[in-house]
Design an enzyme around this catalytic site. Structure first.
Site, PDB file in Angstrom:
ATOM      1  N   TYR A 138       0.815  -1.214   0.000  1.00 25.47           N
ATOM      2  CA  TYR A 138       0.000   0.000   0.000  1.00 25.47           C
ATOM      3  C   TYR A 138       0.854   1.272   0.000  1.00 25.47           C
ATOM      4  O   TYR A 138       0.383   2.346  -0.355  1.00 25.47           O
ATOM      5  CB  TYR A 138      -0.934   0.037   1.221  1.00 25.47           C
ATOM      6  N   LYS A 189       2.897 -15.421   2.518  1.00 28.08           N
ATOM      7  CA  LYS A 189       2.836 -16.144   1.245  1.00 28.08           C
ATOM      8  C   LYS A 189       4.284 -16.426   0.864  1.00 28.08           C
ATOM      9  O   LYS A 189       4.760 -16.056  -0.219  1.00 28.08           O
ATOM     10  CB  LYS A 189       2.096 -15.272   0.202  1.00 28.08           C
ATOM     11  N   ASP A 221      -3.642 -17.970   1.688  1.00 28.71           N
ATOM     12  CA  ASP A 221      -4.790 -18.629   1.051  1.00 28.71           C
ATOM     13  C   ASP A 221      -5.393 -19.670   1.990  1.00 28.71           C
ATOM     14  O   ASP A 221      -6.610 -19.780   2.132  1.00 28.71           O
ATOM     15  CB  ASP A 221      -4.408 -19.239  -0.306  1.00 28.71           C
ATOM     16  N   ASP A 245      -5.761  -6.435   5.763  1.00 26.43           N
ATOM     17  CA  ASP A 245      -6.936  -5.684   5.334  1.00 26.43           C
ATOM     18  C   ASP A 245      -8.068  -6.665   4.997  1.00 26.43           C
ATOM     19  O   ASP A 245      -9.209  -6.534   5.453  1.00 26.43           O
ATOM     20  CB  ASP A 245      -6.541  -4.863   4.091  1.00 26.43           C
ATOM     21  N   ASP A 249     -11.416  -8.024   7.713  1.00 31.27           N
ATOM     22  CA  ASP A 249     -12.820  -7.839   7.329  1.00 31.27           C
ATOM     23  C   ASP A 249     -13.530  -9.186   7.275  1.00 31.27           C
ATOM     24  O   ASP A 249     -14.683  -9.318   7.694  1.00 31.27           O
ATOM     25  CB  ASP A 249     -12.925  -7.160   5.954  1.00 31.27           C
TER      26      ASP A 249
END
Ligand code: NAD
Length: 354
Positions: A138, A189, A221, A245, A249
């Site tokens: 980001y 990852k 994943d 992020d 959620d």
């Protein structure tokens, strides 16, 4: 300790008023805090012409902890971007260097039906996601949209973490795990991305300083899958900005009730901004029907993480559990057989349960 209260916009003032009642009750019992108040977001624009004005900045920098309602509203949507309420939130996070975002997802057994998952999968769920908030893809440079050598347009971003950035979020996560079930799962990852291979290496190194915490690693994943398959296997999860992020959620929705979820954003020294995970809910503002529990639970997190008062934090959390056990519900979590109460009645009930 100095606590700055930022009611904000929409339902912000209503829900923050309930959390203040709880803090005032604790003050009567000896909690040594000094409360002050300032505007943020649209309220600050109305009063000072800026969403994070100097008046608020000064108090925010001096405070040990900050409790925020929410910011935003349709009446501010036409303003230039730098003047919009959301800029106030980004501004205070950046100003105070709040790099660690803590989002618990707790499902009280009484609210198990609010989740879209089967009650037996989520009932009693209690996980904490620690998300790094100021680095990763980001913020990494270079970034942009360009024309490549073949003459085709392409978009690109840079996933980047420095060692110090990973170390400081690791310490926050390990310390949080020490205060809970002593299990930490680091999500990466590492099989594909060097940045997260590095992340995993640093996490493993920092773990040596916390022999009482059990560290595990999981690919993102698989973590996404496990969060809906068997979420109760997790205690604390720590991950970078982009994975966090998405996963935070996802985890919050396991509980199904946005009015129940608190959050914290911390700096290096444990100073923090505490706020409900939801927004300013302009559709129900001023009606005294919003659920104040996420804000009250944010105040409990503030007691735990910035004011180092675990006993008071547990007392507030137990009071929330007690009002739910009494069958009291605001409109958003109401179901047949329970008692519907207003925002202010819910606040009073929590104070009574204290
Ligand atoms: P929202 O979270 O404000 O509302 C979504 C839905 O949930 C609405 O139906 C609302 O009534 C309901 N809801 C939210 N909190 C509730 C509570 N405590 N009790 C009962 N019901 C509740 O999200 P939105 O509608 O997308 O955004 C509204 C405004 O809030 C926008 O201006 C947005 O920018 C802002 N916002 C602010 C924050 C923040 O301050 N951290 C976060 C998200 C959105």
């Amino acid at each position: 300790m100095k606590v700055l209260v930022l009611p904000g916009d929409g339902i912000g003032p209503e829900i923050v008023a309930q959390a203040k009642k709880v803090l005032n009750a604790l003050q009567k019992d000896g909690l040594d805090i000094e409360l002050s108040e300032a505007p943020l977001g649209g309220a600050a624009y109305d009063a000072y012409g800026a969403p994070y004005p100097e008046f608020t900045q000064k108090l925010a920098r001096e405070a040990d902890a900050i409790l925020l309602g929410a910011v935003g509203g349709p009446q501010y949507d036409q303003l230039d971007r730098p003047l919009r309420p959301e800029r106030g939130l980004l501004g205070i996070r950046k100003d105070l260097n709040l790099f660690a975002n803590l989002r618990p997802a707790i499902l009280y057994p009484e609210l198990a039906n609010a989740s879209t998952l089967k009650p037996e999968v989520v009932s009693g769920l209690d996980i904490l996601i620690v998300r790094e908030l100021t680095g990763d893809i980001y913020f990494g440079q270079p970034r942009g949209i360009r024309v490549n050598e073949a003459g085709e347009r392409e978009g690109f971003n840079t996933m980047l973490y420095s060692e110090s950035e990973v170390r400081r979020i690791a310490h926050v996560a390990f310390r949080a795990a020490q205060k809970r079930g002593k299990k930490l799962c680091s999500v990466d990852k590492a099989n594909v991305l060097e940045t997260t291979e590095f992340w995993k290496e640093i996490m493993t190194d920092v773990a040596k300083e916390y022999p009482d915490v059990e560290l595990s690693h999981m690919y993102v994943d698989n973590a996404a899958m496990q969060l809906v398959r068997a979420p109760k296997q997790f205690d604390v999860m720590v991950t970078g900005n982009i994975f966090g992020d998405i996963l935070s959620d996802q985890a919050s929705m396991l509980t199904g009730s946005i009015g129940m979820l608190p959050s914290a954003s911390l700096d290096q020294n444990g100073k923090g901004l505490y706020e409900p995970s939801h927004g300013s809910a302009p559709d129900i503002a001023g009606k005294d029907i919003a659920n104040p529990l996420a804000t009250i639970l944010s105040a409990a997190m503030m007691l735990r993480y910035s004011l180092n008062n675990e006993a008071a934090a547990v007392r507030v959390e137990n009071a929330v559990k007690a009002v739910l056990a009494q069958g009291l519900r605001t409109a958003d979590i109401y179901e047949a057989g329970t008692t519907k109460v207003s925002c202010s009645q819910m606040g009073d009930a929590v104070v009574a349960a204290l």
